[in-house]
Scaffold this motif. Structure first.
Motif, PDB file in Angstrom:
ATOM      1  N   VAL A  99      77.012 -22.830   3.404  1.00 27.52           N
ATOM      2  CA  VAL A  99      77.497 -21.795   2.485  1.00 27.52           C
ATOM      3  C   VAL A  99      77.967 -22.432   1.178  1.00 27.52           C
ATOM      4  O   VAL A  99      77.741 -21.895   0.084  1.00 27.52           O
ATOM      5  N   SER A 100      78.600 -23.585   1.283  1.00 22.19           N
ATOM      6  CA  SER A 100      79.036 -24.291   0.078  1.00 22.19           C
ATOM      7  C   SER A 100      77.843 -24.696  -0.778  1.00 22.19           C
ATOM      8  O   SER A 100      77.856 -24.543  -2.009  1.00 22.19           O
ATOM      9  N   LYS A 101      76.781 -25.191  -0.131  1.00 23.09           N
ATOM     10  CA  LYS A 101      75.571 -25.568  -0.866  1.00 23.09           C
ATOM     11  C   LYS A 101      74.931 -24.346  -1.506  1.00 23.09           C
ATOM     12  O   LYS A 101      74.415 -24.413  -2.628  1.00 23.09           O
ATOM     13  N   ARG A 102      74.943 -23.216  -0.780  1.00 23.58           N
ATOM     14  CA  ARG A 102      74.418 -21.979  -1.357  1.00 23.58           C
ATOM     15  C   ARG A 102      75.183 -21.608  -2.624  1.00 23.58           C
ATOM     16  O   ARG A 102      74.592 -21.244  -3.648  1.00 23.58           O
ATOM     17  N   ASN A 103      76.518 -21.695  -2.568  1.00 22.80           N
ATOM     18  CA  ASN A 103      77.329 -21.350  -3.735  1.00 22.80           C
ATOM     19  C   ASN A 103      77.019 -22.252  -4.921  1.00 22.80           C
ATOM     20  O   ASN A 103      76.922 -21.791  -6.070  1.00 22.80           O
ATOM     21  N   GLU A 104      76.847 -23.534  -4.665  1.00 22.75           N
ATOM     22  CA  GLU A 104      76.529 -24.476  -5.739  1.00 22.75           C
ATOM     23  C   GLU A 104      75.163 -24.171  -6.345  1.00 22.75           C
ATOM     24  O   GLU A 104      74.988 -24.202  -7.571  1.00 22.75           O
ATOM     25  N   ASN A 105      74.189 -23.873  -5.497  1.00 22.99           N
ATOM     26  CA  ASN A 105      72.859 -23.540  -6.010  1.00 22.99           C
ATOM     27  C   ASN A 105      72.880 -22.265  -6.826  1.00 22.99           C
ATOM     28  O   ASN A 105      72.196 -22.150  -7.861  1.00 22.99           O
ATOM     29  N   MET A 106      73.661 -21.287  -6.381  1.00 23.78           N
ATOM     30  CA  MET A 106      73.737 -20.033  -7.113  1.00 23.78           C
ATOM     31  C   MET A 106      74.355 -20.226  -8.498  1.00 23.78           C
ATOM     32  O   MET A 106      73.961 -19.572  -9.466  1.00 23.78           O
ATOM     33  N   GLU A 107      75.322 -21.118  -8.593  1.00 23.38           N
ATOM     34  CA  GLU A 107      75.904 -21.414  -9.903  1.00 23.38           C
ATOM     35  C   GLU A 107      74.866 -22.036 -10.828  1.00 23.38           C
ATOM     36  O   GLU A 107      74.778 -21.697 -12.013  1.00 23.38           O
ATOM     37  N   ASP A 108      74.046 -22.956 -10.293  1.00 26.64           N
ATOM     38  CA  ASP A 108      72.988 -23.560 -11.101  1.00 26.64           C
ATOM     39  C   ASP A 108      71.953 -22.520 -11.515  1.00 26.64           C
ATOM     40  O   ASP A 108      71.501 -22.502 -12.672  1.00 26.64           O
ATOM     41  N   ILE A 109      71.556 -21.654 -10.581  1.00 29.74           N
ATOM     42  CA  ILE A 109      70.573 -20.620 -10.902  1.00 29.74           C
ATOM     43  C   ILE A 109      71.123 -19.661 -11.945  1.00 29.74           C
ATOM     44  O   ILE A 109      70.420 -19.281 -12.896  1.00 29.74           O
ATOM     45  N   ARG A 110      72.378 -19.281 -11.809  1.00 35.17           N
ATOM     46  CA  ARG A 110      72.996 -18.371 -12.779  1.00 35.17           C
ATOM     47  C   ARG A 110      72.954 -18.978 -14.185  1.00 35.17           C
ATOM     48  O   ARG A 110      72.658 -18.284 -15.171  1.00 35.17           O
ATOM     49  N   ALA A 150      66.037 -17.990  -5.852  1.00 31.86           N
ATOM     50  CA  ALA A 150      66.450 -18.945  -4.828  1.00 31.86           C
ATOM     51  C   ALA A 150      65.438 -19.006  -3.689  1.00 31.86           C
ATOM     52  O   ALA A 150      65.111 -20.093  -3.194  1.00 31.86           O
ATOM     53  N   ASN A 151      64.944 -17.851  -3.251  1.00 34.27           N
ATOM     54  CA  ASN A 151      63.940 -17.813  -2.179  1.00 34.27           C
ATOM     55  C   ASN A 151      62.672 -18.549  -2.576  1.00 34.27           C
ATOM     56  O   ASN A 151      62.135 -19.359  -1.813  1.00 34.27           O
ATOM     57  N   LEU A 152      62.169 -18.254  -3.771  1.00 36.48           N
ATOM     58  CA  LEU A 152      60.936 -18.894  -4.223  1.00 36.48           C
ATOM     59  C   LEU A 152      61.123 -20.391  -4.406  1.00 36.48           C
ATOM     60  O   LEU A 152      60.241 -21.189  -4.057  1.00 36.48           O
ATOM     61  N   PHE A 153      62.281 -20.791  -4.934  1.00 36.03           N
ATOM     62  CA  PHE A 153      62.551 -22.217  -5.151  1.00 36.03           C
ATOM     63  C   PHE A 153      62.577 -22.973  -3.827  1.00 36.03           C
ATOM     64  O   PHE A 153      61.925 -24.016  -3.675  1.00 36.03           O
TER      65      PHE A 153
END
Length: 525
Positions: free
Chosen positions: A266-277, A326-329
């Motif tokens: 979940v922490s990794k998901r949050n970090e990735n979402m910040e980068d994607i945003r 995120a899914n496609l990446f």
């Protein structure tokens, strides 16, 4: 959303073992009779579940696909009982349709080519929903494409398919992007000067850049810090999704929410979402609706149109955009790079096959750049690539499906909302479909005259409504990257290691990567 450490973890570590040992011992006494003896002929047969635990003690969660498909697999019962062993024969014992219980949830397993084709293709609607377990629900929140259902899935998948095609999936434009990326990848491999290196990072970066160029309209440098971090987090997360801790959380989310692996993913998901945003913000600053260069730009256009039209509950919102990206990446990075890692490892393991591929490339292509149209004139090379995908078996259980309605399937009654495992490994290793299923053998895809032969049981991308969204792009990438690399390099084991010593045992994960290894890429003269 961030997750803090749960203070219950320490208490659990102190008091749990003795209590669990006593409870499991008495529960074990009730587990010796299977459900096929209950007299309920409508339900798929299977081993009798224990109260609350289901078949947890009978299954090796690290190698669940093997436990479900093989005969006489020796599995550890539980650590508290000195690693007692017993023989579990599921697919061979119960047939092509059977059920297991993961905790209190019944899961129907489909095994073998005939069962999967009948279910996923012949009954595509009935078996066409996605079962979203707790960790994927927490990771995706019902957004995106892969782990959604209903209108969200239908609209976003339709949009993604049409947009991916517009930007070259299966077309010449995609080929140009892949060949361009080869020109960046080849110098990286040359830079090792024939010395051993781990193939994971360069292959992951190259394949990820293909999907990035289609999604964002641009590629990243291999040393871009954000890009490197995003690729690593995506790969690490996918590896962890099949860990024992995550599977326990999926079965008992209220009980095992404190487990470390759940916090990490979940922490990794949050970090990735910040980068994607941030990447989406940057993209929006350059956005020109008259010159769309990627999926993101097209999403912006569709979003603006639906806002102007006053569409209520539009699927084209910021949350869905982030999760589509995120899914496609993740999907575009992991599966293709994993297949390429297997391809190079297997070429180093079997140098005679590698040299035969190279000879065919020399005869048909020579030294010019590869072209996807060459594939039809390269039967042996094409057979090798297909056999890599079959033997590599990188998605052994696909992603769980769910029935959309009550259905009687092969004389068994399956209720609406039942989770379904399409056991792809049972198809790719089906003894009725492959002459030597446990051996890497390109002849599986060749006839007596050496011509390439398509096989219906070749299902690495699954089948039906939930077939891999990017299958066309992935097939092109695998072909062009693999052939371009074999054109220029001979892949060998590191000095001091023989071909026989190269380990083909996969690394446990949501997808099956090769065990970490190094290879030498020797420039061909």
């Amino acid at each position: 959303m961030s997750i803090s450490e749960d203070p219950r973890a320490e208490s659990w570590n102190v008091t749990a073992p003795l209590a669990c040992a006593a409870a499991l011992f008495f529960l074990l006494l009730a587990s010796r009779r299977d459900t096929s003896e209950r007299g309920d002929k409508k339900d798929p047969p299977g081993p009798r579940p224990l109260p609350l635990l289901g078949n947890l003690l009978q299954l090796d969660l690290k190698w669940l696909d093997r436990a479900l498909s093989k005969v006489n697999v020796q599995l550890p019962l539980v650590l508290f009982f000195n690693r007692l062993f017993f023989s579990l024969q599921l697919a061979k014992q119960y047939g092509s349709v059977f059920s297991i219980y993961l905790g209190t949830r019944q899961v129907v397993v489909l095994a073998g080519y005939k069962a999967l084709k009948e279910a996923l293709v012949g009954n595509a609607v009935e078996f066409g929903e996605r079962y979203v377990n707790p960790i994927f629900e927490e990771m995706n929140l019902g957004h995106g494409i892969i782990f959604s259902n209903g209108d969200t899935w239908k609209e976003l998948r339709r949009f993604a398919l049409s947009t991916l095609r517009d930007f070259g999936m299966g077309k010449r434009l995609a080929q140009d992007k892949i060949l361009e990326e080869c020109r960046y990848l080849i110098p990286v491999l040359e830079g090792h000067k024939g010395r051993p290196f781990n193939t994971t990072s360069p292959l992951s970066h190259a394949t990820s850049n293909i999907i990035c160029s289609i999604v964002y309209g641009d590629r990243f440098q291999y040393d871009d810090a954000r890009f490197v971090s995003m690729v690593k987090r995506a790969n690490d997360t996918i590896r962890m999704m099949s860990s024992v801790q995550i599977q326990l959380y999926n079965m008992f989310p209220r009980l095992f929410g404190w487990l470390k692996d759940r916090h990490v993913v979940v922490s990794k998901r949050n970090e990735n979402m910040e980068d994607i945003r941030e990447l989406l913000r940057q993209r929006k600053e350059k956005f020109n609706p008259e010159m769309c260069t990627g999926v993101v730009d097209c999403f912006f256009v569709r979003q603006r149109k639906e806002e102007e039209a006053g569409v209520e509950r539009s699927q084209f919102n910021e949350e869905n955009m982030m999760f589509v990206v995120a899914n496609l990446f993740a999907a575009g990075t992991d599966t293709t790079s994993t297949t390429l890692q297997w391809s190079l490892l297997l070429m180093a393991k079997y140098p005679e096959i590698q040299e035969r591929v190279f000879e065919e490339l020399c005869q048909v292509v020579g030294s010019r750049p590869m072209d996807v149209d060459d594939r039809k004139n390269l039967p042996y090379t094409n057979a090798v690539i297909h056999e890599v995908q079959r033997f590599g078996n990188i998605a052994p259980m696909a992603i769980l499906h769910q029935t959309t309605q009550d259905i009687t399937f092969q004389d068994y009654f399956i209720r609406k909302g039942t989770a379904v495992i399409p056991l792809l490994s049972s198809v790719l290793y089906d003894e009725s479909q492959w002459a030597t299923p446990n051996t890497f053998n390109p002849s599986h895809f060749l006839d007596n005259e050496g011509k390439f032969v398509k096989k219906d049981a070749f299902m690495p991308f699954s089948a039906g409504r939930r077939v891999c969204l990017g299958e066309g792009l992935a097939r092109m990438e695998i072909f062009l990257f693999f052939t371009s690399l074999i054109q220029r390099f001979r892949f060998t084991p590191p000095p001091g290691i023989s071909e026989e010593e190269l380990d083909l045992k996969p690394l446990v994960g949501f997808t099956l990567n090769p065990t970490p290894h190094e290879l030498c890429a020797v420039r061909r003269q």
